[in-house]
Scaffold this active site. Structure first.
Site, mmCIF file in Angstrom:
data_model
loop_
_atom_site.group_PDB
_atom_site.id
_atom_site.type_symbol
_atom_site.label_atom_id
_atom_site.label_comp_id
_atom_site.label_asym_id
_atom_site.label_seq_id
_atom_site.Cartn_x
_atom_site.Cartn_y
_atom_site.Cartn_z
ATOM 1 N N GLY C 35 -4.190 3.879 33.747
ATOM 2 C CA GLY C 35 -5.605 3.722 33.406
ATOM 3 C C GLY C 35 -6.516 4.757 34.033
ATOM 4 N N CYS C 244 -3.827 -9.960 2.759
ATOM 5 C CA CYS C 244 -3.724 -8.680 2.064
ATOM 6 C C CYS C 244 -3.409 -8.943 0.592
ATOM 7 C CB CYS C 244 -2.641 -7.813 2.697
ATOM 8 S SG CYS C 244 -2.270 -6.337 1.738
ATOM 9 N N CYS C 247 0.302 -7.187 -0.181
ATOM 10 C CA CYS C 247 1.558 -7.683 0.374
ATOM 11 C C CYS C 247 1.450 -9.125 0.850
ATOM 12 C CB CYS C 247 2.038 -6.791 1.513
ATOM 13 S SG CYS C 247 1.147 -7.043 3.066
ATOM 14 N N CYS C 269 -4.055 -4.261 3.702
ATOM 15 C CA CYS C 269 -3.648 -3.868 5.053
ATOM 16 C C CYS C 269 -4.168 -2.470 5.387
ATOM 17 C CB CYS C 269 -2.120 -3.803 5.146
ATOM 18 S SG CYS C 269 -1.315 -5.405 5.132
ATOM 19 N N CYS C 275 2.395 -2.506 5.161
ATOM 20 C CA CYS C 275 2.144 -3.075 3.840
ATOM 21 C C CYS C 275 3.272 -2.683 2.878
ATOM 22 C CB CYS C 275 0.807 -2.554 3.328
ATOM 23 S SG CYS C 275 0.139 -3.476 1.939
#
Lengths: 257, 364, 287
Positions: C35, C244, C247, C269, C275
Site C-alpha cells: 500500500g 445481464c 448471459c 456485463c 460474459c
C-alpha cells in the site's frame, strides 16, 4: 504537589537578529488558566506557537507532562508524537475561526473529526458526541449539518471550540479567541469559555491583548513586553496592583492594542 | 443489437491510415522536407528541442513533420525517442560567458563591455504581414559584421564585484545535479532540479505565470539584466582520457533577470537573480523562465508566498506539457464503469429527493 | 523468443534492461510495504501520460517471453485503448495474448477487476491516474507523505461522515478508499467499489503503476484490504435489479447501454470475457 503540566525554560526565538521571545520561563499546573498579555508585537503569539509545536524555538525547552512518559520536551519528541499530541491532548483555538475549521464540511463533521482521527468508527456515536458538543457550546443542534461558512463569526468560534474540546484535551492554547467579534458577542463567548473552563477543569494558555479577557478567564497572568516577561502573578494581583512600570502603563490603558 | 465496441483493432489501423493521408495533404503538392523545416522553421525546431530536452535539429524537424506542426505532439515524439537513448556521458557545464554571441542585450545599462548586439530579432519588425514573402522573394545578404563578436563578461559578474547582486555560489555539498528524466521529482526540490524542470517546461505555461508576476501575483520587480544568445561549446571528459574534449557546439538563449530585494534580518538590501536558459533561439521562453525561477525563490528569500507562481509544487508539477496534454486528453478514454457508478448513485439520490425523504434518516 | 515478430530497434518490452531493473526494485519495495507509494523514475513512454503509462511500465518490467498477456479497459478486451496497449506489447515482445482471464499470467487493467477469480501465480497490473487518496484533502505532496507516515487518516473519514450526514449513506461509488494490511491508506484506482472485495486476500499479486505521478504500489497475494466505513454504516457494493441480458449473470458489474434513439436501455456485463464464456457454456449445454 504534582509536577507542572507544562514547564517552559529559557525559551528564545529570533527573527533575524531580533528576539521575539527572549529567555522565557514559566510553569503551568493542571486546571490552571494562564493569560499571556501584551501589545501586538510583544512576542506573545510567537510564544504560543513555540509552545504548541508549530514553531521551533532557537533555545530553551518546553516540557509537557505526557500521559504515559512523564515530562517530555515538546521539541525533543518525534514529529509523529508532537502531531499526535496536537490532535488529542492539545487543543488550539485560532483567532480567526476560518483557520481552524473546514468550511467545506458540516459543523457536525468539524466537531467529529478529532474523534475519527483517534479511531472512532461508529457514525451514530460520533454524531451523538458532535450533537452534545453543539449544545454545550450553545449552538442550535438543528444546524449541525450546515457548513460553518453559513454561521456568524461568534458561532464559528463556538464550533471551533467544540471541535477542539471534543477530544478532552489536557491543554488548550487560545490565540485571541474573542478578538474580531462584536462586543456583545465577545461577552457571551467569554461567559461560555468561563463556564467550560470551570466545568471541565480546563488547563489553558490564552494569548490576548485584552485585559478584560485575562481578568475574566485567567487564574494567573504573564505580561510580555519586547519579547520578555516583565511581570507574572495571580491575575488580580497583576491587574490591580502592578509592580512594574510597563504593567502599570498597560493597565492604565495608555497603550494601543 | 448490442455490438458495443468490437472492432477496436480495425478502427485503430484505419485511423493510422487516415492520419497518414491527412498529414501528407494534397499529393499534387511537393512533400515538405526535413531540411526545409530545419532551415525555414528554425524557431519551431528550437522550441521542440528545448521542451523535448534533446538537442537534435534533424530529429526535431522530423517530429514537427510527423506531428503536422502540432508542437506539443512533436515534443512528445521527441521525448519518447529520447527516453530510449543510452546515457554515454555527462557534459561539463557550458560556459555562457565564452559564448560566441549572435545577440546580446541589457536593459539595465546603456552600454556594457562587449557592447549591445541586436542581432536577428522580431522585436523591431513592426509586424506588418510581408506579402512579398508569399511569393518567395529573394533575400538580400545581411551585413557581415555580426559574426565573430568577442566573448563578453556577463553583466551579473560585473555587478557582483560591487556586492549589489546576491552571490550565487554552488551549495556546500555541490552534488551532481539530479536528472529529472531518470529520477522522480521530489519535494521540496532544490534549485538545480527546479531550473531543470523549468527548462523543459511548456513555454506557454511559463509565459502566463511570468506575466502574472508582472501584474502583481508574486511581484518581483524584474529588470532584464542580460539576454544573450549564441553558440557555446559542449565538452565531456571521457573516463579513459581524463581531460575535456570538445564534442560539438549548441545554440542557447540565456536570460539573467535582476530583481529588487528589500533585504532581511541577515541579508543587506541587494539585487537577486532569476535565471533562464533554453536550447536554440528561445528568448521568450528564457525570459519567462527567469521570472518564474525568481518568483519560486520567495520562500528561500523570506518573502510571503501568496501566488501560484511562488508555489513550487504548483509550478513544477504542472509545467510539463507532455504530462499535461496526456492527462487532459485521457478524458477521451472510456469511463463507462465510473460513469455507470455515478449514474446509479444519482438515480438513488434523486429517488430519495422526490420521495421527500430528508436527511433525518441519517441522524441517530 | 521469436525475434521476427517484434519491432526492430527496441529492446524486449521496449524498456532497456537498466530501466526494467530500476522498476523491479521499486516493485519489490512496494511488495515489501503493501500500500505504500514508491516513487520511481517513470520514463517517457511512446503512449500519452494518463493512458496507462504506469501500468505499461510495470508490465514491461515483469513480462517475460513465456507470459500470456490480457489487457482490458472498463472490463473489455476490445476497447480501443486496450487494443492499443495489447498491440504495443505484441509489437515489442511477441508474447501470446488472450482474452480469457484464466489463461493469462499477466492482466493489465484499467478501471475493473475481472469477474473470474484470479489465482496464485497471476499478476494483475492496474493503471492508476492519481495514486494519492489524500490529494483532494491536501494538495501538498510533502504533507501527504507525512500524513501516510503517521497514519493520519482522520480527515478521510470526515468525507465519509459528510456523505452520510447529507445523503444517508456513503456516496463514493468508485476509487473507494481502502486500508491495506491494516496500515496504509490506498487508492484502488478508479475501479467501481463493486470490485473492492476482490482486492481482499486475493491469491494473485496486485501491482499498481502511476506513470505521470511516478509512483508504484502493490498488494501482495493474500493481503487484507479493508474498505473504509463506519460500524453502523458498513461498506456495501452496488446491486442491480437486472441480470445481464446477454448471459443472464446476476453477480457481475453491469454496463448500461442505450440501444435506440428512443432511449431504450439494456444491461450487459462490463466484463466481456466473463460474459462470452458464460454464453459459450450455455450454448454447449444446449447443444
Amino acid at each position: 504537589m504534582h509536577a507542572p503540566l507544562l514547564e517552559v525554560q529559557g525559551l528564545t526565538h529570533r527573527y533575524g537578529t531580533r528576539a521575539a521571545c527572549n529567555n522565557i520561563s514559566f510553569s503551568l499546573y493542571s486546571g490552571e488558566v494562564l493569560a499571556v498579555v501584551g501589545e501586538s508585537g510583544s512576542g506573545k503569539t510567537t510564544l504560543l506557537r513555540c509552545l504548541s509545536g508549530q514553531l521551533r524555538p532557537d533555545a530553551g525547552c518546553v516540557m509537557f507532562e505526557t500521559r504515559n512518559a512523564g515530562a517530555v520536551d515538546v521539541w525533543g519528541m518525534s514529529e509523529a508524537t508532537r502531531r499526535m499530541l496536537a490532535r488529542t491532548d492539545w487543543g488550539f483555538v485560532h483567532q480567526n475561526p476560518r483557520d481552524g475549521l473546514r468550511l467545506d464540511v458540516s459543523a457536525g463533521a468539524n466537531i467529529g473529526e478529532r474523534l475519527m482521527a483517534i479511531g472512532a468508527r461508529h457514525y451514530g456515536n460520533i454524531r451523538g458526541e458532535a450533537r452534545a458538543w453543539m449544545s454545550k457550546v450553545e449552538l442550535d443542534v438543528q444546524r449541525m449539518d450546515e457548513s460553518p461558512a453559513a454561521f456568524s463569526g461568534g458561532m464559528q468560534q463556538r464550533v471551533q471550540i467544540a471541535r477542539n474540546l471534543v477530544s478532552r484535551p489536557r491543554l488548550v492554547f487560545m490565540d485571541e479567541p474573542t478578538a474580531g467579534l462584536d462586543v456583545s458577542v465577545q461577552a457571551r463567548l467569554l461567559d461560555l469559555l468561563r463556564g467550560l473552563a470551570c466545568d471541565l477543569g480546563l488547563s489553558a494558555i490564552i494569548v490576548t491583548h485584552d485585559l478584560a479577557v485575562a481578568r475574566l478567564l485567567a487564574h494567573r497572568t504573564l505580561v510580555m513586553h519586547d519579547g520578555c516577561v516583565v511581570e507574572e502573578g495571580l491575575t488580580d494581583q497583576v491587574l490591580d496592583d502592578p509592580q512594574q512600570a510597563y504593567t502599570q502603563l498597560l493597565v492604565s490603558s495608555a497603550l494601543p492594542a | 443489437m448490442y455490438v458495443a465496441v468490437k472492432g477496436g483493432e480495425q478502427a485503430i489501423l484505419n485511423s493510422w491510415r487516415l492520419l497518414a493521408e491527412q498529414r501528407r495533404g494534397d499529393a499534387g503538392i511537393p512533400e515538405i522536407t526535413l531540411t526545409q523545416i530545419r532551415e525555414q522553421l528554425g524557431l519551431a525546431v528550437d522550441r521542440v528541442m528545448a521542451e523535448g530536452s534533446l538537442y537534435d535539429p534533424e530529429l526535431a524537424a522530423l517530429a514537427i513533420k510527423q506531428a503536422q506542426g502540432d508542437m506539443v505532439e512533436a515534443v512528445f515524439l521527441l521525448r519518447a525517442y529520447r527516453t530510449t537513448l543510452p546515457r554515454l556521458a555527462a557534459s561539463l557545464p557550458i560556459d555562457t560567458s565564452a559564448m560566441s554571441l549572435q545577440r546580446r542585450i541589457s536593459a539595465t545599462f546603456k552600454d556594457v563591455p562587449g557592447g549591445q548586439v541586436l542581432g536577428a530579432t522580431y522585436d523591431y519588425t513592426q509586424r506588418l504581414l510581408d506579402f512579398e514573402l508569399s511569393n518567395g522573394a529573394p533575400v538580400a545578404p545581411a551585413p557581415a559584421a555580426a559574426n565573430a563578436l568577442p566573448a563578453a563578461a556577463d553583466i551579473a559578474t560585473l555587478m557582483n564585484a560591487e556586492g549589489l547582486l546576491a552571490e550565487e555560489s554552488p551549495p556546500a555539498d555541490d552534488a551532481e545535479p539530479p536528472d529529472l528524466t531518470r529520477d522522480p521529482l521530489t519535494y521540496p526540490a532544490g534549485r538545480a532540479l527546479q531550473l531543470q524542470n523549468l527548462a523543459r517546461g511548456d513555454e506557454g505555461f511559463l509565459l502566463a505565470l511570468g506575466y502574472a508576476t508582472q501584474r502583481g501575483y508574486g511581484h518581483t520587480h524584474p529588470f532584464a539584466g542580460e539576454i544573450r544568445q549564441g553558440a557555446v561549446i559542449v565538452e565531456v571528459v571521457p573516463e579513459e582520457l581524463g581531460f575535456a574534449i570538445e564534442i560539438g557546439e549548441i545554440t542557447v538563449s540565456e536570460c539573467q533577470m535582476i530583481n529588487q530585494f528589500a533585504g532581511s534580518a541577515t541579508e543587506p538590501p541587494q539585487f537577486t537573480r532569476g535565471y533562464g536558459l533554453a536550447f536554440g533561439a528561445s528568448e521568450r521562453k528564457a525570459m519567462a523562465m527567469a521570472l518564474v525561477d525568481r518568483s519560486l525563490r520567495a520562500g528561500e528569500l523570506g518573502e510571503a508566498v501568496t501566488s501560484p507562481s511562488q508555489m513550487q509544487e504548483f509550478v513544477l508539477s504542472h509545467s510539463d506539457n507532455v504530462e499535461a496534454s496526456g492527462f487532459v486528453q485521457h478524458l477521451k478514454l472510456p469511463h463507462y464503469v465510473d460513469f455507470q457508478s455515478e449514474l446509479e448513485l444519482l438515480r438513488k439520490l434523486r429517488a430519495r429527493h422526490f420521495a421527500g425523504a430528508g436527511t433525518d434518516g441519517a441522524a441517530t | 523468443m521469436n525475434e521476427n515478430s517484434r519491432a526492430g530497434g527496441y529492446n524486449f518490452a521496449y524498456l532497456d534492461e537498466h530501466t526494467k531493473r530500476m522498476i523491479r526494485r521499486a516493485i519489490l519495495k512496494a511488495i515489501a510495504i503493501p500500500g505504500y507509494q514508491v516513487p520511481f523514475g517513470s520514463r517517457e513512454m511512446p503512449l500519452p501520460y494518463g493512458w496507462g503509462t504506469g501500468g505499461i511500465q510495470v508490465t514491461a518490467a515483469v513480462i517475460g517471453p513465456a507470459d500470456v498477456l490480457k489487457v482490458i479497459d472498463q472490463g473489455s478486451d476490445d476497447t480501443t485503448n486496450a487494443v492499443n496497449i495489447r498491440r504495443f506489447f505484441v509489437r515489442t515482445t511477441g508474447v501470446r495474448v488472450t482474452g480469457r482471464a484464466s489463461d493469462a499470467t499477466i492482466i493489465q487493467t484499467r478501471h475493473r477487476i475481472p469477474e473470474t477469480p484470479l489465482r496464485e501465480g497471476q499478476i494483475i497490473v492496474y493503471q492508476v491516474p492519481i495514486p494519492e487518496m489524500l490529494r483532494w484533502l491536501e494538495p501538498r505532496e510533502a504533507e501527504t507523505r507525512k500524513m501516510h507516515a503517521l497514519s493520519e487518516y482522520g480527515a478521510m473519514h470526515v468525507k465519509l461522515y459528510e456523505d452520510i450526514a447529507r445523503y444517508g449513506h456513503i456516496a463514493t461509488t468508485y476509487d473507494y478508499p481502502v486500508i491495506v494490511n491494516e496500515h496504509y491508506l490506498m487508492r484502488p484506482s478508479p475501479i467501481p467499489k463493486f470490485d473492492n472485495p476482490k482486492l481482499h486476500m486475493n491469491p494473485a499479486l496486485q501491482l499498481f503503476g502511476a506513470g505521470r505521478e511516478k509512483r508504484i504500489y502493490a498488494v501482495p497475494p493474500y493481503t487484507a484490504v479493508r474498505s473504509l466505513d463506519f460500524e453502523d454504516h458498513p461498506f456495501e457494493i452496488q446491486r442491480w435489479q437486472h441480470a445481464c441480458e446477454l448471459c443472464g449473470a446476476a453477480d457481475s458489474f453491469l454496463d448500461e447501454v442505450i440501444i435506440d434513439n428512443e432511449g431504450a436501455r439494456m444491461f450487459v456485463c462490463s466484463d466481456s470475457d466473463y460474459c462470452t464464456q458464460r454464453r459459450d457454456a450455455h450454448r454447449r449445454a444446449v447443444a
